[in-house]
Design a protein around this motif. Sequence first.
Motif, PDB file in Angstrom:
ATOM      1  N   THR A  44       0.824  -1.212   0.000  1.00  0.00           N
ATOM      2  CA  THR A  44       0.000   0.000   0.000  1.00  0.00           C
ATOM      3  C   THR A  44       0.855   1.258   0.000  1.00  0.00           C
ATOM      4  N   CYS A 135      -7.721   4.420  -0.270  1.00  0.00           N
ATOM      5  CA  CYS A 135      -6.920   3.197  -0.182  1.00  0.00           C
ATOM      6  C   CYS A 135      -7.799   2.044   0.282  1.00  0.00           C
ATOM      7  N   THR A 137      -7.075  -2.039   1.371  1.00  0.00           N
ATOM      8  CA  THR A 137      -6.123  -3.125   1.560  1.00  0.00           C
ATOM      9  C   THR A 137      -6.870  -4.381   1.996  1.00  0.00           C
ATOM     10  N   ASN A 166      -4.631  -2.723  -2.659  1.00  0.00           N
ATOM     11  CA  ASN A 166      -3.707  -3.801  -2.316  1.00  0.00           C
ATOM     12  C   ASN A 166      -4.565  -5.031  -2.037  1.00  0.00           C
ATOM     13  N   ARG A 231      -0.965  -4.749  -6.715  1.00  0.00           N
ATOM     14  CA  ARG A 231      -0.948  -3.331  -6.362  1.00  0.00           C
ATOM     15  C   ARG A 231      -1.564  -2.537  -7.511  1.00  0.00           C
TER      16      ARG A 231
END
Length: 238
Positions: A44, A135, A137, A166, A231
């Motif tokens: 990340t 973001c 993850t 991610n 990614r």
Amino acid sequence: MPNLSKRSYQAELIDDLNLSNEALRQNLEELATINKWLGGNGVTNSGLNNLIKNRSLIKKKIIIADIGCGGGDMLKLMANWAKTKGIEAEFIGIDANQFMVDFAKKRTADFKNIIYIKEDAFSENIKNLEIDIACMTLFCHHFTENQLIELFTNLRKNCSIGLVINDLHRHWFAYYSIAWLTALFSKSYLVKNDAKLSVWRGFHKKELIEILQKAGFEHFSVKWRWAFRWRLVAKCGL
């Protein structure tokens, strides 16, 4: 033997938003350890580096949202990343599970630039949330392709800089390795059940590219990273 050529849509135990007990706490702590030692967390931060390598994109202060923030581990890592880079940033942790939010608040109490919102990622409040970077993850594999297209489309409209994602590479070696490791070392029944299923719910590269394209992204990259991670870096506002 599971057919890993196609994604599984079987729900994981952790998908139950009513989970709020000692078992979930143990699950979060074990996952944090697994992600740390397998090197997945750094994916990340490397994505953030890639997204804003052009420093002209950075205004005085940027707002970064961690959607599906879980126990807050990535928020701590990203906050430390921003400090190291000399970037003034505020962070928003978003999760639909109240236990997750409360747990994360305790773990990040020393970080004054992290706040939390208990909200579903598909709610109207999140759809209208204006941020700079989103973001995610180990979050996207919990959803169908159509759900992700909807989510990414909304984020493309509301993020001024872009997305960093991610998530897991669906691969036989990753599936059997994590099944073996968790069977031997995990004490959490949630981890033992969900870890290998998470890999089965993961992605092949072409699937991620198709989702991004259908969500309207034109400028993006999908790179393989250890250990069996994808990614994704997608730029908005171009």
